[in-house]
Design an enzyme around this catalytic site. Structure first.
Site, PDB file in Angstrom:
ATOM      1  N   PHE A 152     -18.462  19.313  16.716  1.00 19.78           N
ATOM      2  CA  PHE A 152     -19.546  20.284  16.562  1.00 19.78           C
ATOM      3  C   PHE A 152     -19.115  21.539  15.826  1.00 19.78           C
ATOM      4  CE2 PHE A 152     -17.558  22.278  20.266  1.00 19.78           C
ATOM      5  CZ  PHE A 152     -17.726  23.624  19.985  1.00 19.78           C
ATOM      6  N   CYS A 284     -10.472  24.808  15.527  1.00 24.32           N
ATOM      7  CA  CYS A 284      -9.261  24.076  15.911  1.00 24.32           C
ATOM      8  C   CYS A 284      -8.013  24.804  15.441  1.00 24.32           C
ATOM      9  CB  CYS A 284      -9.286  22.677  15.322  1.00 24.32           C
ATOM     10  SG  CYS A 284      -9.356  22.727  13.534  1.00 24.32           S
TER      11      CYS A 284
HETATM   12  P1  NAD Z   1     -15.528  15.849  21.000  1.00 28.76           P
HETATM   13  O1  NAD Z   1     -14.248  15.107  21.067  1.00 28.76           O
HETATM   14  O2  NAD Z   1     -16.302  16.050  22.235  1.00 28.76           O
HETATM   15  O3  NAD Z   1     -16.533  15.117  19.966  1.00 28.76           O
HETATM   16  C1  NAD Z   1     -16.122  14.765  18.662  1.00 28.76           C
HETATM   17  C2  NAD Z   1     -16.992  13.604  18.175  1.00 28.76           C
HETATM   18  O4  NAD Z   1     -16.779  12.476  19.028  1.00 28.76           O
HETATM   19  C3  NAD Z   1     -18.484  13.891  18.210  1.00 28.76           C
HETATM   20  O5  NAD Z   1     -19.083  13.279  17.094  1.00 28.76           O
HETATM   21  C4  NAD Z   1     -18.942  13.248  19.521  1.00 28.76           C
HETATM   22  O6  NAD Z   1     -20.282  12.805  19.461  1.00 28.76           O
HETATM   23  C5  NAD Z   1     -17.991  12.076  19.653  1.00 28.76           C
HETATM   24  N1  NAD Z   1     -17.659  11.770  21.054  1.00 28.76           N
HETATM   25  C6  NAD Z   1     -17.618  12.618  22.108  1.00 28.76           C
HETATM   26  N2  NAD Z   1     -17.237  11.976  23.214  1.00 28.76           N
HETATM   27  C7  NAD Z   1     -17.032  10.689  22.867  1.00 28.76           C
HETATM   28  C8  NAD Z   1     -16.612   9.536  23.573  1.00 28.76           C
HETATM   29  N3  NAD Z   1     -16.320   9.580  24.865  1.00 28.76           N
HETATM   30  N4  NAD Z   1     -16.490   8.380  22.900  1.00 28.76           N
HETATM   31  C9  NAD Z   1     -16.757   8.311  21.588  1.00 28.76           C
HETATM   32  N5  NAD Z   1     -17.156   9.384  20.860  1.00 28.76           N
HETATM   33  C10 NAD Z   1     -17.288  10.559  21.489  1.00 28.76           C
HETATM   34  O7  NAD Z   1     -15.212  17.245  20.278  1.00 28.76           O
HETATM   35  P2  NAD Z   1     -16.185  18.480  20.088  1.00 28.76           P
HETATM   36  O8  NAD Z   1     -16.387  19.154  21.392  1.00 28.76           O
HETATM   37  O9  NAD Z   1     -17.355  18.098  19.282  1.00 28.76           O
HETATM   38  O10 NAD Z   1     -15.267  19.403  19.148  1.00 28.76           O
HETATM   39  C11 NAD Z   1     -14.272  20.265  19.642  1.00 28.76           C
HETATM   40  C12 NAD Z   1     -12.926  19.599  19.635  1.00 28.76           C
HETATM   41  O11 NAD Z   1     -12.590  19.176  18.320  1.00 28.76           O
HETATM   42  C13 NAD Z   1     -11.818  20.544  20.058  1.00 28.76           C
HETATM   43  O12 NAD Z   1     -10.937  19.847  20.891  1.00 28.76           O
HETATM   44  C14 NAD Z   1     -11.147  20.911  18.747  1.00 28.76           C
HETATM   45  O13 NAD Z   1      -9.806  21.309  18.845  1.00 28.76           O
HETATM   46  C15 NAD Z   1     -11.269  19.640  18.005  1.00 28.76           C
HETATM   47  N6  NAD Z   1     -11.132  19.846  16.576  1.00 28.76           N
HETATM   48  C16 NAD Z   1      -9.965  19.488  16.003  1.00 28.76           C
HETATM   49  C17 NAD Z   1      -9.775  19.690  14.661  1.00 28.76           C
HETATM   50  C18 NAD Z   1      -8.486  19.314  14.003  1.00 28.76           C
HETATM   51  O14 NAD Z   1      -8.417  19.434  12.821  1.00 28.76           O
HETATM   52  N7  NAD Z   1      -7.483  18.856  14.703  1.00 28.76           N
HETATM   53  C19 NAD Z   1     -10.791  20.265  13.892  1.00 28.76           C
HETATM   54  C20 NAD Z   1     -11.990  20.618  14.513  1.00 28.76           C
HETATM   55  C21 NAD Z   1     -12.152  20.403  15.869  1.00 28.76           C
END
Ligand code: NAD
Length: 523
Positions: A152, A284
């Site tokens: 998100f 992130c």
């Molecule tokens: P999230 O892991 O909850 O969701 C990421 C994606 O996975 C979304 O499209 C979501 O719909 C999907 N998803 C969620 N739960 C799932 C499941 N159980 N099974 C399959 N798919 C699932 O992450 P978020 O809350 O959207 O984003 C924040 C996180 O992303 C933070 O941990 C942040 O550090 C990380 N992030 C990392 C980077 C990087 O470059 N390493 C960059 C941006 C964000």
């Protein structure tokens, strides 16, 4: 006005394939009100998107490089022209201030510009005369349908870490953005269509875990790029790899900023505030732990506190705001809970964001002002967990050795920074720190588009970082060709060669007439 967001498949909106449609609410984080709904895909919608991408693949793979780059250049122009509109779409659903959202579009645009140079990046290698009249060369070819699953917090930039390079390499894409802020992906899809991208090359399915599961199980999806939290990244890496797909899964982070006694403390305090609280800490690469040398820790804290007092928190579309609300009520409550748990575990709440004034904000918005927990130790939950909000933890260390030891013991390895006036200390930090992206007097060292983005340890599962040359490698596979052409009229094996060259191919070791390959040609 309430929006309804549906999928984008085969070059147009797609309302759904299955009988039982699910949907989710989208919120305006600045008011707490429901501002729209988004359709959630199941296996039927994912099937339709993958089928469209699969159908579009052969023609896009064979489109000339100049045809591909003309579309990319047009997309780049449209992105630039519509960047303010995109920033407002992002801000309305994510909550970040419009200037932050514009910054995210600009960083995504840089990857599109990088992808415009794809002809140069897709040059293979060529070796003449690897044996007598035998040449060898390599061709990077696209993979087919690739899936992009994104979080998100950067609804435009993170997808643009992936799809410009994937598409430039000749792949077709199914993007599954976050269901919390899905509208930016739809506007990007419309801009691709306006740029002349053939239908089916770029598709969007909205959804939650069910859509992701269907993508991971789909036999026609050849590769998966994921960015999100570490537990989901870890499980996606395992599932996609087990299904025989190429996968890169970027996870969460705990980014440390080490401040040594000889640092410019004003610059360090500015950096801690902008990198800790920009985008409400939902980045992130946000700094979440300030690791201060004991001798300057109080001084640094005092400078940070002074700056935080002036930080203007308010709605993302209010030009005065420097920090907006958090993305959802649940997330805001979870982030705020670390202030209580930190104090319970012995930290000092030096700055309490719950009392920070909100300028012009609706009381039902998902607000939490900038906060700082001091005297945090590595065993506290506020340190071990990724908070992903505007809460800085301050830890105190005696020196560089202790700072390095602390950072290297953390399971995450996304980004880090050192603030110092000592070049030798900076160089040692850069050399020994076990983190993928390092800043020296730079708090958020996001690599420019022609380097690659990615962390180490629990911040990345897989071998490839995103965009840059690693992105090109991820979205291509290399074919190595060994070729022999015998001059016309010479005896040899069967086969018809190109008339213009006047030669004919000879098949490997089977070819008669003095085969002198230095290797078994059939092997
Ligand atoms: P999230 O892991 O909850 O969701 C990421 C994606 O996975 C979304 O499209 C979501 O719909 C999907 N998803 C969620 N739960 C799932 C499941 N159980 N099974 C399959 N798919 C699932 O992450 P978020 O809350 O959207 O984003 C924040 C996180 O992303 C933070 O941990 C942040 O550090 C990380 N992030 C990392 C980077 C990087 O470059 N390493 C960059 C941006 C964000």
């Amino acid at each position: 006005m309430s929006t309804h967001v549906t999928h984008w498949i085969g070059g147009k909106p797609f309302a759904g394939a299955g009988a039982a449609q699910r949907s989710a609410d989208i919120s305006d984080p600045a008011t707490g009100a429901v501002s729209g709904t988004v359709d959630l895909a199941g296996a039927a919608e994912v099937d339709a998107a993958v089928a469209a991408a699969r159908e579009a693949f052969p023609a896009w793979r064979d489109a000339s490089l100049s045809a591909r780059t003309s579309v990319l250049f047009r997309f780049r122009e449209l992105l630039d022209r519509h960047s303010d509109e995109l920033a407002r779409i992002i801000s309305a659903e994510h909550g970040k201030v419009v200037s932050d959202a514009a910054g995210e579009v600009a960083r995504g645009l840089e990857v599109v510009e990088f992808a415009c140079g794809i002809p140069h990046l897709l040059k293979g290698g060529y070796s003449e005369n690897v044996s007598s009249r035998v040449d060898a060369y390599s061709i990077p070819q696209p993979l087919g349908v690739v899936a992009a699953i994104t979080p998100f917090n950067f609804p435009a930039m993170v997808p643009m870490w992936m799809f410009p390079v994937a598409i430039a390499c000749g792949n077709t894409v199914v993007l599954k953005p976050s269901e919390k802020d899905p509208s930016a992906a739809m506007r990007l899809a419309e801009l691709w269509a306006e740029a002349g991208l053939p239908d089916g090359v770029f598709n969007v399915v909205h959804g939650d875990g069910a859509a992701v599961e269907a993508l991971l199980e789909h036999p026609d999806v050849k590769a998966v790029s994921f960015v999100g939290s570490t537990p989901v990244a870890r499980s996606i890496y395992a599932a996609a790899a087990a299904a025989g797909k190429r996968v890169q899964a970027l996870g969460g982070a705990k980014n440390h900023m080490l401040v040594l006694p000889d640092a410019d403390l004003d610059a360090a305090a500015d950096a801690a505030v902008s990198a800790g609280f920009g985008s409400a800490g939902e980045r992130c690469m946000a700094i979440s732990a300030v690791v201060a040398a004991e001798s300057i820790a109080d001084d640094l804290l005092e400078r940070i506190t002074r700056r935080v007092a002036n930080l203007r928190v308010g709605p993302g579309d209010d030009e005065r705001s420097e920090m907006g609300p958090l993305v959802t009520r649940e997330h805001r409550d979870r982030v705020a809970s670390y202030l209580e748990s930190g104090v319970r575990e012995g930290a000092t709440l030096a700055i309490d964001g719950r009392t920070h004034p909100v300028l012009g904000g609706d009381p039902d918005g998902f607000w939490l002002g900038p906060s700082l927990l001091d005297h945090v130790t590595p065993r506290m939950r506020c340190y071990t967990d990724e908070i992903f909000g505007p809460v800085l933890s301050m830890l105190r260390v005696p020196d560089l050795d202790a700072g390095l030891e602390l950072i290297n013991a953390n399971p995450y390895g996304n980004g880090t920074a050192v603030f110092t006036g000592d070049g030798a200390a900076a160089r040692r930090f850069q050399n020994e720190v076990e983190v993928g992206m390092v800043g020296i007097n730079v708090p958020i060292p996001v690599p420019v588009a022609y380097y690659s983005f990615g962390g180490w340890k629990d911040s990345l599962f897989g071998d490839s970082h995103m965009y840059g040359t690693e992105g090109v490698h991820f979205y291509t596979r290399t074919k190595a060709v060994t070729a022999r052409w015998r001059p016309a009229g010479q005896a040899g094996g069967a086969g018809s060669g190109p008339g213009a060259a006047g030669g004919r191919p000879v098949s490997g070791a089977g070819g008669a007439g003095g085969v002198d390959l230095g290797f078994p040609a059939g092997g």
